[in-house]
Design an enzyme around this catalytic site. Structure first.
Site, short mmCIF file in Angstrom:
data_model
loop_
_atom_site.label_atom_id
_atom_site.label_comp_id
_atom_site.label_asym_id
_atom_site.label_seq_id
_atom_site.Cartn_x
_atom_site.Cartn_y
_atom_site.Cartn_z
N ARG A 62 0.84 -1.20 0.00
CA ARG A 62 0.00 0.00 0.00
C ARG A 62 0.88 1.26 0.00
O ARG A 62 1.85 1.35 0.74
CB ARG A 62 -0.91 0.02 1.23
CG ARG A 62 -1.65 1.34 1.35
CD ARG A 62 -2.57 1.38 2.56
NE ARG A 62 -3.81 0.69 2.27
CZ ARG A 62 -4.47 -0.07 3.13
NH1 ARG A 62 -3.99 -0.26 4.33
NH2 ARG A 62 -5.60 -0.64 2.77
N GLU A 91 14.68 1.88 -0.39
CA GLU A 91 15.85 1.44 -1.16
C GLU A 91 15.50 0.94 -2.56
O GLU A 91 16.30 1.05 -3.47
CB GLU A 91 16.61 0.33 -0.43
CG GLU A 91 16.45 0.35 1.07
CD GLU A 91 17.60 0.97 1.83
OE1 GLU A 91 18.61 1.34 1.21
OE2 GLU A 91 17.47 1.09 3.06
#
Ligand code: MOS
Length: 734
Positions: free
Chosen positions: A625, A701
């Protein structure tokens, strides 16, 4: 499990950063902005050799210089304990003896009334050395080599047999350079002692970790140390450890018995707070003519410091991205007289996936299979190492929607077959994976009679938008408008939070904020339920919905009844109601979490000059989400810019004879600037992930992982030249 409702429209909405106005008006205070009355300034002096001993350290002239309060060296520094970091060991305590183990090691701290006086006096410190032969190269046979230092080497199946049975074996070596985290904000520490109580403003990604490190260093109780970091000017992983300069700032404050501020210079940022280690990676990829992978062997080598320690794994993605029956992934560290490397922007994965995804691209050309098709033929439906299902995985969607948005079907397979005017054009792509870590976290929520909810946790926001998305989660859970909720962070006086790192904070902190707000809502409902004067008497949490700060319950046969949070507080004469919340990694699901992405890049290369421009990037990301479309897109754009830097520009160069960093300025260390970064199309795929109640995965990342190989693969497609060494420069292409 209760999950966030998504009924208020606050989750996912691209709301503006709640801390934006404070940042653009200068009201936001960064570590270097904090002062104290009677503040003194510290400047570091650093070693100009990489190995040996200090023979003589002349401090007399510096000490006599105007405004100087003291010069601290190994001769007068007290013994300090080695700090703990919370993640592995802390760096060795600074200024403990005359030994030098890397170029740029701190050898003295000059403390003066003003920064200028300290800087001037620092130049007067005279160091003479007995230099020893440094160890600067991972191929140096004298250097100690440590296999599997990260403990994350992986193996499955039978790699030699797989390679022997393969129709095709690609045997390739890639190298990536050292790169420096280089956040814009220079790391700064301001420290003040009050007796044995220490207060520190620091550029850290985890105040609680810095507190532990400082308490251990000085042998004082953790409760006596307060670390604050409400704003940090970026970090990219450099703030995941408490580095020696932080300890030195606190030491200086103790020795001059005044508050002390220490701000690293840009040059000092290259040797004091870690960097991405350079890598040499050897891959053997075995496949059948059909494209089916049968064996992957991936071995990486990186430097490590001699007395400090950092070990990442370069090969986790190699074991996880594809359904290959036989895999061996190994990373070794070689101990050298270099500054300690550290986590930086997608640590491990950013360089590791570069090698893996370029090797797969080479295989695709060798087999004449479209690079996207090759990945789809080896799609890992379950976690290929453990056999467990993924908690969620939308990588197939990422490939398909990314390719569609990019126009991948317009690619003509032959290298050097596409042009844009006189420029060579090329398309490249890569997959990406990141293994996020959700660790335990706490938060507190409270509501006061003025109708403001305050939610807090000792986390940090180094830029991705944590203030904003936590405000959204709290407002959604409490059923309140965004402007009635304030989220605060960055103070060890708040409930403990993990580091903002490893792509895990949003999952951990968001879940803790959600829990704290649910507990607060429950406390209000329980108060009202027991109150005969409340329209909500007899209700339970299950019956209640909340919107605009008003709790309502529908009753059988009657109209909806309700009242506001503030009405409940007022009737009970309460100045505040508060609740604690906590979160931890979900242990009851036999599933593997993972963050995935597909990256597509277009480059144009000048055939005469070898100049590469990235002209388009599409990043399709499965991050579970998405709490805020706007800040999430911004994070992916930022990481993509970092990936462009990694592919084409960024390289920390050091003198192979002395270990001195040769380009420790922003004039010489090139980062991608606006002119290097084209329009970036970000597509979010996937669905709420069941591993935590807010359904997020973490997109810190994954933003950078896969960008450099997509660009390198596009450069090959444009030019027919396979560059296996980053950064890809005009010199390499000519
Ligand atoms: Mo990230 S390199 O875990 O800050």
């Amino acid at each position: 499990m209760t999950t966030v409702s998504q009924t208020t429209g606050l989750i996912g909405a691209g709301v503006d950063r709640v801390d934006g106005p404070a940042k653009v008006t200068g009201a936001a205070r960064y570590p270097a902005d904090f002062g104290f009355a009677d503040l003194a300034h510290a400047v570091l002096v650093q070693s100009t050799i990489a190995a040996g001993r200090i023979r003589r350290l002349g401090t007399t002239r510096a000490e006599a210089s105007p405004g100087v309060l003291t010069v601290i060296t190994h001769r007068n520094a007290p013994r300090l304990a080695r700090g703990s970091g919370g993640l592995g060991i802390g760096p060795p305590a600074p200024l403990q003896d005359d030994r030098i183990v890397h170029h740029g090691q701190h050898i003295a701290v000059v403390v003066a009334e003003t920064l200028e006086q300290a800087a001037a006096a620092a130049r007067l410190v005279e160091a003479e050395y007995d230099a020893a032969e440094p160890l600067l190269d991972v191929s140096d046979p004298r250097a100690e080599r440590v296999e599997n230092a990260s403990g994350r080497d992986v193996t499955r199946g039978d790699v030699p047999a797989g390679l022997a049975a393969a129709d095709v074996v690609m045997d390739v070596t890639y190298t990536t350079p050292a790169q420096t985290n280089n956040p814009l904000g220079l790391f700064a520490t301001t420290a003040a002692w009050d007796g044995d109580l220490l207060t520190v403003h620091d550029s850290t990604q985890g105040p609680a970790f810095a507190r532990t490190a400082l308490a251990v260093s000085f042998g004082v109780p953790e409760g006596g140390v307060r670390v604050l970091a409400p704003f940090v000017g970026g970090a990219f992983g450099a703030g995941l450890r408490t580095w020696p300069h932080v300890v030195l700032a606190a030491l200086a404050a103790r020795m001059v018995d005044r508050p002390v501020k220490l701000v690293l210079t840009r040059a000092q940022m290259f040797t004091s707070v870690g960097y991405r280690p350079p890598t040499v990676q050897h891959l053997r990829v075995g496949a059948m003519r059909t494209g089916e992978l049968v064996a992957l062997d991936h071995e990486g080598t990186e430097p490590d410091a001699l007395e400090d320690h950092f070990a990442e794994s370069l090969t986790r993605s190699t074991a996880v991205l594809y359904r290959c029956p036989s895999v061996s992934g190994r990373t070794r560290q070689v101990r050298l007289t270099v500054a300690c490397p550290t986590w930086m922007r997608g640590p491990g994965e950013a360089p590791g996936v570069f090698a893996l995804e370029c090797a797969l691209d080479e295989l695709a050309y060798e087999l004449g299979i479209d690079p996207v098709e090759l990945r789809l033929r080896n799609y890992a439906e379950v976690h290929p190492q453990t056999g467990l299902p993924w908690s969620s995985k939308a990588l197939r969607d990422c490939y398909e929607r990314g390719a569609q948005a990019f126009g991948w079907s317009h690619r003509t397979p032959e290298p050097r077959s596409m042009r844009s005017g006189r420029l060579l054009a090329g398309y490249g792509m890569a997959s990406a994976y990141y293994p996020y870590v959700q660790v335990a976290c706490q938060a507190r929520a409270s509501l006061s009679p003025d109708g403001m909810a305050i939610v807090c946790s000792a986390a940090t926001d180094i830029g991705p938008g944590t203030y904003t998305v936590m405000t959204q989660v709290a407002a959604d859970t409490l059923g309140m408008p965004l402007d009635r909720v304030r989220f605060e962070l960055g103070d060890t006086g708040m409930p403990p939070a993990p580091l903002q790192g490893g792509s895990g904070l949003t999952a951990a902190l968001g879940s803790a904020v959600h829990d704290a707000c649910r507990q607060l809502l429950r406390a209000f409902v329980e108060l009202a339920a027991r109150d005969n004067d409340s329209p909500l008497r007899g209700c339970s949490l299950r019956d209640v919905t909340v919107a605009d700060g008003r709790l309502s319950a529908s009753r059988a046969g009657g109209p909806a009844a309700g009242e506001t949070y503030t009405a409940i507080l007022a009737r009970h004469g309460l100045a505040e109601l508060s609740a604690d919340g906590a979160s931890a990694r979900r242990g009851d699901l036999d599933a593997e979490p993972g963050i995935f992405a597909a990256k597509f890049a277009e480059v144009q290369v000048d055939p005469d000059l070898g100049l590469v421009r990235v002209t388009r990037v599409v990043a399709a990301v499965d991050g579970g989400r998405i709490l805020n479309e706007k800040t999430a897109t911004s994070q992916i754009i930022g990481g993509t810019a970092g990936g462009i830097g990694m592919a084409l520009l960024e390289e920390t160069l050091s003198d192979p004879a002395t270990g001195r960093i040769a380009n420790a300025t922003f004039g010489d260390y090139l980062v991608a600037v606006n002119a290097d970064v084209p329009d970036i199309d970000v597509i979010f795929c996937g669905e709420p992930d069941p591993m935590n109640p807010i359904g997020v995965k973490g997109i810190g990342e994954i933003a950078i992982v896969g960008v450099a190989p997509a660009i390198a693969n596009a450069v090959f497609h444009a030019t027919g030249r396979r560059i296996r060494s980053l950064p890809i420069t005009a010199e390499q292409l000519l």
